[in-house]
Design a protein around this motif. Structure first.
Motif, PDB file in Angstrom:
ATOM      1  N   PHE A   1      18.637  48.989  36.762  1.00 30.92           N
ATOM      2  CA  PHE A   1      19.468  49.608  37.788  1.00 30.92           C
ATOM      3  C   PHE A   1      20.794  48.851  37.882  1.00 30.92           C
ATOM      4  CE2 PHE A   1      15.236  50.861  39.515  1.00 30.92           C
ATOM      5  CZ  PHE A   1      15.426  52.223  39.434  1.00 30.92           C
ATOM      6  N   MET A   2      21.875  49.593  38.194  1.00 33.81           N
ATOM      7  CA  MET A   2      23.199  49.013  38.377  1.00 33.81           C
ATOM      8  C   MET A   2      23.822  49.557  39.659  1.00 33.81           C
ATOM      9  SD  MET A   2      24.734  49.205  34.479  1.00 33.81           S
ATOM     10  CE  MET A   2      26.155  48.172  34.949  1.00 33.81           C
TER      11      MET A   2
ATOM     12  N   ILE B   1      18.117  44.748  28.559  1.00 34.02           N
ATOM     13  CA  ILE B   1      19.372  44.919  29.278  1.00 34.02           C
ATOM     14  C   ILE B   1      19.198  44.435  30.709  1.00 34.02           C
ATOM     15  CG2 ILE B   1      18.803  47.307  29.885  1.00 34.02           C
ATOM     16  CD1 ILE B   1      21.786  47.936  29.753  1.00 34.02           C
ATOM     17  N   ALA B   2      20.259  43.818  31.255  1.00 38.79           N
ATOM     18  CA  ALA B   2      20.269  43.375  32.645  1.00 38.79           C
ATOM     19  C   ALA B   2      21.657  43.658  33.215  1.00 38.79           C
ATOM     20  CB  ALA B   2      19.933  41.885  32.766  1.00 38.79           C
ATOM     21  N   SER B   3      21.764  43.655  34.535  1.00 42.59           N
ATOM     22  CA  SER B   3      23.032  43.898  35.212  1.00 42.59           C
ATOM     23  C   SER B   3      23.398  42.672  36.037  1.00 42.59           C
ATOM     24  CB  SER B   3      22.923  45.132  36.119  1.00 42.59           C
ATOM     25  OG  SER B   3      24.112  45.330  36.860  1.00 42.59           O
ATOM     26  N   TRP B   4      24.586  42.125  35.756  1.00 47.33           N
ATOM     27  CA  TRP B   4      25.072  40.950  36.492  1.00 47.33           C
ATOM     28  C   TRP B   4      26.536  41.180  36.854  1.00 47.33           C
ATOM     29  CZ3 TRP B   4      28.888  37.219  35.422  1.00 47.33           C
ATOM     30  CH2 TRP B   4      28.877  36.097  36.258  1.00 47.33           C
ATOM     31  N   ASN B   5      26.817  41.228  38.166  1.00 49.78           N
ATOM     32  CA  ASN B   5      28.182  41.470  38.654  1.00 49.78           C
ATOM     33  C   ASN B   5      28.814  42.692  37.987  1.00 49.78           C
ATOM     34  OD1 ASN B   5      27.899  39.279  40.294  1.00 49.78           O
ATOM     35  ND2 ASN B   5      29.343  37.972  39.213  1.00 49.78           N
ATOM     36  N   ASN B   6      28.025  43.761  37.866  1.00 47.38           N
ATOM     37  CA  ASN B   6      28.452  45.020  37.264  1.00 47.38           C
ATOM     38  C   ASN B   6      28.704  44.927  35.763  1.00 47.38           C
ATOM     39  OD1 ASN B   6      28.331  46.374  39.748  1.00 47.38           O
ATOM     40  ND2 ASN B   6      30.426  45.750  40.259  1.00 47.38           N
TER      41      ASN B   6
ATOM     42  N   SER C   1      13.607  39.145  23.842  1.00 41.54           N
ATOM     43  CA  SER C   1      12.660  40.131  24.362  1.00 41.54           C
ATOM     44  C   SER C   1      12.994  40.575  25.783  1.00 41.54           C
ATOM     45  CB  SER C   1      11.237  39.577  24.306  1.00 41.54           C
ATOM     46  OG  SER C   1      11.155  38.336  24.989  1.00 41.54           O
ATOM     47  N   LYS C   2      13.517  39.652  26.602  1.00 41.30           N
ATOM     48  CA  LYS C   2      13.806  39.998  27.993  1.00 41.30           C
ATOM     49  C   LYS C   2      15.060  39.271  28.474  1.00 41.30           C
ATOM     50  CE  LYS C   2      10.396  42.762  28.981  1.00 41.30           C
ATOM     51  NZ  LYS C   2      10.637  44.181  29.346  1.00 41.30           N
ATOM     52  N   VAL C   3      15.818  39.951  29.341  1.00 40.47           N
ATOM     53  CA  VAL C   3      16.971  39.372  30.029  1.00 40.47           C
ATOM     54  C   VAL C   3      16.835  39.708  31.499  1.00 40.47           C
ATOM     55  CG1 VAL C   3      19.475  39.290  30.242  1.00 40.47           C
ATOM     56  CG2 VAL C   3      18.444  39.626  28.001  1.00 40.47           C
ATOM     57  N   LYS C   4      16.902  38.688  32.361  1.00 36.93           N
ATOM     58  CA  LYS C   4      16.811  38.882  33.804  1.00 36.93           C
ATOM     59  C   LYS C   4      18.023  38.243  34.483  1.00 36.93           C
ATOM     60  CE  LYS C   4      12.854  40.988  33.698  1.00 36.93           C
ATOM     61  NZ  LYS C   4      12.730  42.399  34.110  1.00 36.93           N
ATOM     62  N   ALA C   5      18.681  38.993  35.351  1.00 31.09           N
ATOM     63  CA  ALA C   5      19.833  38.480  36.087  1.00 31.09           C
ATOM     64  C   ALA C   5      19.372  37.766  37.348  1.00 31.09           C
ATOM     65  CB  ALA C   5      20.786  39.616  36.445  1.00 31.09           C
TER      66      ALA C   5
ATOM     67  N   GLY D   1      23.821  33.588  36.822  1.00 30.42           N
ATOM     68  CA  GLY D   1      23.855  34.167  35.489  1.00 30.42           C
ATOM     69  C   GLY D   1      22.572  34.890  35.153  1.00 30.42           C
ATOM     70  N   VAL D   2      22.065  34.625  33.962  1.00 32.24           N
ATOM     71  CA  VAL D   2      20.878  35.327  33.476  1.00 32.24           C
ATOM     72  C   VAL D   2      19.865  34.335  32.915  1.00 32.24           C
ATOM     73  CG1 VAL D   2      22.136  37.459  32.954  1.00 32.24           C
ATOM     74  CG2 VAL D   2      21.893  35.685  31.192  1.00 32.24           C
ATOM     75  N   ILE D   3      18.623  34.815  32.796  1.00 30.11           N
ATOM     76  CA  ILE D   3      17.542  34.066  32.163  1.00 30.11           C
ATOM     77  C   ILE D   3      17.031  34.916  31.004  1.00 30.11           C
ATOM     78  CG2 ILE D   3      15.326  32.927  32.518  1.00 30.11           C
ATOM     79  CD1 ILE D   3      15.947  32.956  35.537  1.00 30.11           C
TER      80      ILE D   3
END
Length: 376
Positions: free
Chosen positions: A92-93, A198-203, A244-248, A254-256
């Motif tokens: 989601f964004m 995919i992840a969403s960080w600061n749009n 395999s995974k990106v989490k904001a 930032g991201v993990i």
């Protein structure tokens, strides 16, 4: 993922090999794949499931290139055909008003959930400059029902390839579909490989790629005055194998990320560097599942080795290890309100863990269709 992929391929081969007898008994015709497909469910494995807390709807993405929207009453509301490629992840964004999906053909699609029916807002095509090599990517044209008609856009070498690509995009974008609906089509400049997460960080769209790169794109940005060309804002080579995974996370600025190289990396996008590396000793096999709880500030990881590790992102060793699954794990999910963690393994077993006592509360198995409550 390897096991599930093999199972899916075997199922496809079985469907293709089956035949139905004609009325005369001597004629045979191939059974269509659609004859075996329940229209309310995905064909094959569902790769991602999201819940929108604003409206209670669920969004399921699958390897069949479909996104299915389910209402709070578990009724199918909409089916969107992204393409024929495997949808690897979704996020989601814009405060749950948009849904972004990524697939193995380097297509990133963003849908406006605020509009009626979830219309396509923008579609992005991955473009990697290759000297002397031809690269093909799928451009998608949407109709009012949400279905996609795929058209090939071809690029050649660096000299002249981008111009030909833009001409093809212009040609596809100006074609009218039968309902006169349009959408924007843009190129993701210098996308290294297809996105697996995919992840969403600061749009920003944060894409975790198959070659171990993490790349950031602003969906509203343009490059060199070209509205159809989106620049890569940042690129990090984090892993030696697929991400395999990106989490904001706001907590880490930032991201993990987690990769098949058994590593978890915490990346501060504000400072543009990796702040901590986890799992290099504890994880002995590839990591398939990663989940972050912002309220508990707790990180969970799991994969082929059947254990679940719980981490404080600023401590190099896991704070706890959960054992109980008999097969590799493919997904994790925090239930923050109930202080629980849910885990899913390849043998269709779901376990519910209490984060206060670190004990398994419940085991749900699809094989025997029973729900087992663990002893206290």
């Amino acid at each position: 993922y390897i096991l599930l992929s093999g199972e899916h391929k075997m199922h496809e081969d079985t469907v293709k090999a089956q035949y139905m007898k004609g009325s005369s008994g001597s004629q045979h015709s191939t059974v269509s794949r659609n004859a075996f497909r329940d229209p309310d469910h995905h064909y094959g494995v569902a790769s991602c499931l999201l819940c929108n807390p604003r409206n209670g709807k669920y969004y399921a993405c699958g390897r069949d290139g479909l996104v299915k929207s389910w209402g709070p009453n578990a009724q199918l509301e909409q089916t969107i055909h992204i393409g024929n490629s495997w949808i690897t992840d979704a996020v989601f964004m814009k405060n749950y008003t948009r849904l972004a999906t990524c697939s193995m053909d380097k297509v990133v699609s963003v849908f406006d959930l605020g509009s009626h029916g979830g219309e396509l807002w923008k579609s992005f095509i991955g473009k990697k400059h290759a000297w002397g090599k031809e690269e093909r990517t799928l451009a998608s044209v949407s109709d009012a029902q949400g279905h996609m008609n795929s058209r090939a856009a071809v690029t050649n070498s660096l000299s002249g390839g981008l111009e030909k690509y833009q001409k093809e995009i212009k040609r596809v974008s100006t074609q009218r579909t039968r309902d006169k609906q349009f959408f924007e089509l843009s190129i993701l400049h210098d996308l290294q490989d297809y996105p697996m997460s995919i992840a969403s960080w600061n749009n920003y769209m944060c894409l975790g790629l198959k070659n171990g790169f993490l790349q950031l794109y602003d969906p509203c940005a343009t490059m060199d005055g070209n509205v159809n060309l989106v620049p890569c804002e940042a690129s990090f080579h984090l892993h030696t194998s697929p991400i395999s995974k990106v989490k904001a996370s706001r907590y880490v600025d930032g991201v993990i990320t987690a990769g098949w190289d058994r590593l978890i990396k915490i990346v501060s996008l504000e400072r543009g560097k990796v702040t901590r590396v986890l799992g290099d000793v504890d994880h002995q096999k590839s990591i398939f599942a990663l989940e972050w709880s912002e309220s508990h500030r707790l990180l969970a990881s799991a994969g082929a080795e059947r254990h679940i590790f719980l981490w404080n992102p600023y401590i190099s060793k896991p704070v706890y290890r959960l054992d109980g699954h008999c097969q590799p794990l493919v997904n994790l999910c925090f239930n923050n309100s109930m202080q629980q963690l849910l885990s899913l393994s390849t043998d269709k077993t779901i376990k519910v863990w209490d984060l206060r006592t670190m004990r398994c509360l419940q085991t749900i198995s699809n094989d025997d269709e029973v729900c087992k409550v663990e002893d206290p």
